[in-house]
Design a protein around this motif. Structure first.
Motif, PDB file in Angstrom:
ATOM      1  N   UNK A 302       0.863  -1.171   0.000  1.00  0.00           N
ATOM      2  CA  UNK A 302       0.000   0.000   0.000  1.00  0.00           C
ATOM      3  C   UNK A 302       0.907   1.232   0.000  1.00  0.00           C
ATOM      4  N   UNK A 303       0.960   1.988  -1.117  1.00  0.00           N
ATOM      5  CA  UNK A 303       1.873   3.134  -1.211  1.00  0.00           C
ATOM      6  C   UNK A 303       1.687   4.151  -0.076  1.00  0.00           C
ATOM      7  N   UNK A 304       0.466   4.200   0.487  1.00  0.00           N
ATOM      8  CA  UNK A 304       0.172   5.194   1.527  1.00  0.00           C
ATOM      9  C   UNK A 304       0.607   4.759   2.922  1.00  0.00           C
ATOM     10  N   UNK A 305       0.644   3.427   3.150  1.00  0.00           N
ATOM     11  CA  UNK A 305       0.892   3.019   4.541  1.00  0.00           C
ATOM     12  C   UNK A 305       1.987   1.978   4.741  1.00  0.00           C
ATOM     13  N   UNK A 306       2.441   1.311   3.697  1.00  0.00           N
ATOM     14  CA  UNK A 306       3.520   0.341   3.887  1.00  0.00           C
ATOM     15  C   UNK A 306       3.251  -0.978   3.194  1.00  0.00           C
ATOM     16  N   UNK A 307       3.862  -2.039   3.700  1.00  0.00           N
ATOM     17  CA  UNK A 307       3.702  -3.357   3.066  1.00  0.00           C
ATOM     18  C   UNK A 307       3.675  -4.448   4.124  1.00  0.00           C
ATOM     19  N   UNK A 308       3.224  -5.637   3.713  1.00  0.00           N
ATOM     20  CA  UNK A 308       3.171  -6.791   4.623  1.00  0.00           C
ATOM     21  C   UNK A 308       3.457  -8.050   3.831  1.00  0.00           C
ATOM     22  N   UNK A 309       4.200  -8.995   4.441  1.00  0.00           N
ATOM     23  CA  UNK A 309       4.415 -10.305   3.811  1.00  0.00           C
ATOM     24  C   UNK A 309       4.255 -11.398   4.862  1.00  0.00           C
ATOM     25  N   UNK A 310       3.856 -12.558   4.410  1.00  0.00           N
ATOM     26  CA  UNK A 310       3.789 -13.725   5.297  1.00  0.00           C
ATOM     27  C   UNK A 310       4.042 -14.975   4.458  1.00  0.00           C
ATOM     28  N   UNK A 311       4.802 -15.898   5.031  1.00  0.00           N
ATOM     29  CA  UNK A 311       5.101 -17.150   4.320  1.00  0.00           C
ATOM     30  C   UNK A 311       4.318 -18.293   4.923  1.00  0.00           C
ATOM     31  N   UNK A 312       3.853 -19.181   4.047  1.00  0.00           N
ATOM     32  CA  UNK A 312       3.116 -20.379   4.476  1.00  0.00           C
ATOM     33  C   UNK A 312       3.672 -21.581   3.738  1.00  0.00           C
ATOM     34  N   UNK A 313       3.693 -22.740   4.397  1.00  0.00           N
ATOM     35  CA  UNK A 313       4.055 -23.951   3.664  1.00  0.00           C
ATOM     36  C   UNK A 313       2.814 -24.428   2.920  1.00  0.00           C
ATOM     37  N   UNK A 314       3.031 -24.943   1.709  1.00  0.00           N
ATOM     38  CA  UNK A 314       1.918 -25.376   0.857  1.00  0.00           C
ATOM     39  C   UNK A 314       2.366 -26.551   0.007  1.00  0.00           C
TER      40      UNK A 314
END
Length: 372
Positions: A302-314
């Motif tokens: 989100x250019x206005x507020x930041x970023x988020x990432x999360x990893x999952x096994x699949x």
């Protein structure tokens, strides 16, 4: 009219019928509920001219009769009376008012004459069949979220019910789509549904049917014509107009050649999508799924507020790929899956994705990707 009945019985029936009544009405009689006392019961009827619900409840009838009173007002009065109390309903000799009395509480409501109350004449029905109320509820629960709210495409503002040959058996199938996602669910077609017309049940009616189908033991009797549906569950009868339109050929948008299979823990995936989407803007709710062997990475920028990432096994063994989806749509679909795992069948980043439930093949979902 003069009758006495249990508050709990009256409240339960009013709860079913008063929801049909719109809060704002240009026609005063449509704000009212029709009360008719005869024999040993009180029948209640409410309508908005497209949908009508009637229900009968046991009552001690001293004097038979009928009148109409404001639906929401009567519901609120009865709701606020003490548990376990008895309610007296009595009209004045001129029929202009009705007394609602219980214990030391007494109310007087203005009445409108019974003969002014509209009747949603059902006409004749070409098909009738019965099925478990829980089956009907399941069909609605699995598809309702995908109903379109876009009024211009009115033929998508409901659930399409029809029978179809599937795997050598006849199925009763429910389908809803808003152009971005499609939900499909089916049960064994009940006896009598063969050759029924394909019908589109409007969103408001769908919501009412869903609330009436809570009883696990109940049997729902369905009667159909090209223009109307009548549903009977116990002492409740719901009659509704159907959407007059042609539902699109939904089979064309269900992909057949998606060969990349992804399996992922449904609960963990839903929680991860929910977490990373916290940072997304209201306008752009896209979440990017980056797939590689044995792993998925969810990303939101989100250019206005930041970023988020999360990893999952699949479980994923095809070529690495990235694809974006609307986070809310992903959560809507995973909320309907009853199995432990969700199965995604993908083609590429620009093609529709198929989502299935490991708990059975009676539901299927199609989701259009977003550019991310």
């Amino acid at each position: 009219m003069r009758i006495t009945l249990e508050r709990s019985n009256l409240l339960k029936s009013l709860n079913h019928v008063h929801r049909v009544v719109e809060r704002r009405n240009t026609i005063p009689i449509l704000s009212n509920v029709l009360l008719r006392a005869e024999g040993d019961s009180l029948s209640l009827k409410a309508t908005d001219l497209d949908l009508e619900i009637t229900e009968a409840t046991p009552a001690s009838v001293e004097q038979a009769g009928a009148t109409t009173v404001p639906a929401h007002l009567l519901y609120e009065i009865v709701r606020k009376l003490p548990d376990g109390s008895e309610v007296l309903l009595a009209t004045t000799p001129d029929g202009a008012a009705m007394t609602v009395a219980s214990g030391r509480s007494k109310f007087s409501l203005q009445c409108l004459p019974e003969q002014d109350f509209p009747d949603l004449t059902a006409g004749s029905f070409s098909h009738s069949f019965s099925l478990k109320a829980t089956d009907l509820k399941m069909l609605i629960d699995r598809t309702q979220f995908a109903i379109s709210t876009e009024e211009t495409r009115y033929y998508l503002n409901g659930i399409y019910f029809h029978t179809i040959e599937s795997g050598g058996d006849l199925k009763l199938r429910a389908v809803a789509t808003d152009g971005h996602r499609l939900a499909r669910a089916e049960v064994e077609a009940p006896s009598g549904s063969e050759g029924m017309p394909g019908i589109i049940i409007p969103r408001k009616t769908v919501g009412e049917i869903q609330k009436l189908s809570d009883n696990a033991e109940a049997i729902a009797r369905v009667e159909l014509s090209d223009a109307k549906i009548r549903l009977t569950v116990g002492s409740i009868v719901l009659t509704s107009k159907l959407i007059d339109g042609t539902f699109p050929d939904y089979q064309r948008v269900i992909p057949a050649g998606n060969d990349k299979e992804l399996r992922i823990d449904c609960g963990a995936f839903a929680q991860a999508v929910d977490r990373v989407s916290t940072i997304s803007s209201e306008r752009g709710r896209a979440v990017k799924l980056a797939l590689s062997e044995g792993q998925m990475t969810l990303t939101v920028n989100n250019p206005d507020s930041g970023s988020a990432t999360e990893e999952l096994s699949a479980t994923y063994e095809s070529d690495p790929m990235e694809i974006g989806f609307n986070a809310k749509y992903l959560l809507d679909i995973t909320g309907q899956l009853s199995g432990d795992e969700a199965i995604f069948l993908l083609a590429d980043a620009g093609s529709p994705t198929l989502i299935r439930d490991t708990a059975g093949g009676d539901a299927l979902y199609v989701l259009m990707p977003m550019r991310v």
